[in-house]
Design an enzyme around this catalytic site. Structure first.
Site, PDB file in Angstrom:
ATOM      1  N   LYS A 154     118.278  60.748   2.050  1.00 26.44           N
ATOM      2  CA  LYS A 154     119.664  61.182   1.817  1.00 26.44           C
ATOM      3  C   LYS A 154     120.562  60.011   1.424  1.00 26.44           C
ATOM      4  CE  LYS A 154     120.197  63.011   5.884  1.00 26.44           C
ATOM      5  NZ  LYS A 154     118.904  62.753   6.503  1.00 26.44           N
ATOM      6  N   ARG A 214     125.170  69.697  11.113  1.00 24.48           N
ATOM      7  CA  ARG A 214     123.883  69.711  11.813  1.00 24.48           C
ATOM      8  C   ARG A 214     123.693  70.950  12.672  1.00 24.48           C
ATOM      9  NH1 ARG A 214     122.146  63.628  13.504  1.00 24.48           N
ATOM     10  NH2 ARG A 214     122.459  62.743  11.452  1.00 24.48           N
ATOM     11  N   ARG A 263     111.893  51.354   7.188  1.00 22.67           N
ATOM     12  CA  ARG A 263     113.338  51.107   7.231  1.00 22.67           C
ATOM     13  C   ARG A 263     113.722  50.333   8.488  1.00 22.67           C
ATOM     14  NH1 ARG A 263     117.209  56.264   7.076  1.00 22.67           N
ATOM     15  NH2 ARG A 263     116.810  56.326   9.296  1.00 22.67           N
ATOM     16  N   ARG A 317     117.845  49.145  12.578  1.00 27.10           N
ATOM     17  CA  ARG A 317     118.729  50.157  13.147  1.00 27.10           C
ATOM     18  C   ARG A 317     118.169  50.668  14.469  1.00 27.10           C
ATOM     19  NH1 ARG A 317     120.378  54.476   8.547  1.00 27.10           N
ATOM     20  NH2 ARG A 317     120.045  55.809  10.354  1.00 27.10           N
ATOM     21  N   ARG A 338     114.899  62.262  17.195  1.00 27.46           N
ATOM     22  CA  ARG A 338     115.745  62.678  16.069  1.00 27.46           C
ATOM     23  C   ARG A 338     115.013  63.663  15.168  1.00 27.46           C
ATOM     24  NH1 ARG A 338     117.034  57.940  12.903  1.00 27.46           N
ATOM     25  NH2 ARG A 338     118.487  59.244  11.764  1.00 27.46           N
TER      26      ARG A 338
END
Length: 189
Positions: free
Chosen positions: A14, A89, A128, A134, A145
């Protein structure tokens, strides 16, 4: 006004595709994750409030998310449109977004869902996490998640499908090919 919801699980691409869509269509990008991270980094009241929620891999309550999103839209009155990344969401968030946009004489133009399987997601996010570090990409948080997405968030899709606004696009493959497939859909709006 072109208002898009870019939908997909964590790691679907995204953020990557949003950047390309923003450049092509001149839209204002609203990523709830980015906004939350900025508040946390700046240690605002909101940042302190949501820091632990996000660190635990949970979703921020609708009331906080919606208020923050409405404020972001109000701060950009001259925008050609918006691309919503990571929002809504829940069906309640989708309904609140529709009501807010309607009160401003606009609506969601379309919803594009990046379709990516769980194996690919896990590989992408692991990569990532190595690069960005992160906290929400750590293995235990990631699993939560992804479960959150497939257990709860994915149920927003029938809401938009019922409005004839949903299109699914294969999110696996070359970034440019995925982008071209997305623009082919968006150009119809």
């Amino acid at each position: 006004m072109l208002n898009l919801v870019l939908f997909g699980p964590p790691g679907a691409g995204k953020g990557t595709q949003s950047a390309k869509l923003i450049e092509k269509y001149g839209l204002h990008h609203i990523s709830t994750g980015d906004i939350f991270r900025a508040h946390i980094q700046n240690q605002t009241d909101l940042g302190k409030q949501v820091s632990q929620i996000i660190a635990d891999g949970n979703l921020v309550p609708d009331s906080i998310t919606i208020a923050m999103l409405e404020e972001e839209i109000k701060q950009n009155p001259d925008a050609k449109g918006f691309i919503f990344d990571g929002f809504p969401r829940t069906v309640a968030q989708a309904e609140a977004l529709d009501a807010f946009l309607e009160s401003n004489n606009t609506a969601i133009s379309g919803v594009v869902a990046l379709d990516v399987d769980e194996t690919e997601l896990t590989q992408r996010i692991a990569k990532r996490q190595e690069i960005s570090g992160r906290a929400d990409d750590a293995a235990d948080k990631l699993k939560k998640r992804i479960e959150e997405y497939f257990g709860k968030t994915i149920h927003v899709l029938p809401y938009y499908e019922g409005q004839n606004k949903l299109t699914k696009v294969n999110g696996i493959g070359d970034i440019e090919e995925i982008f071209n497939n997305l623009t082919a859909v968006i150009d119809r709006y």
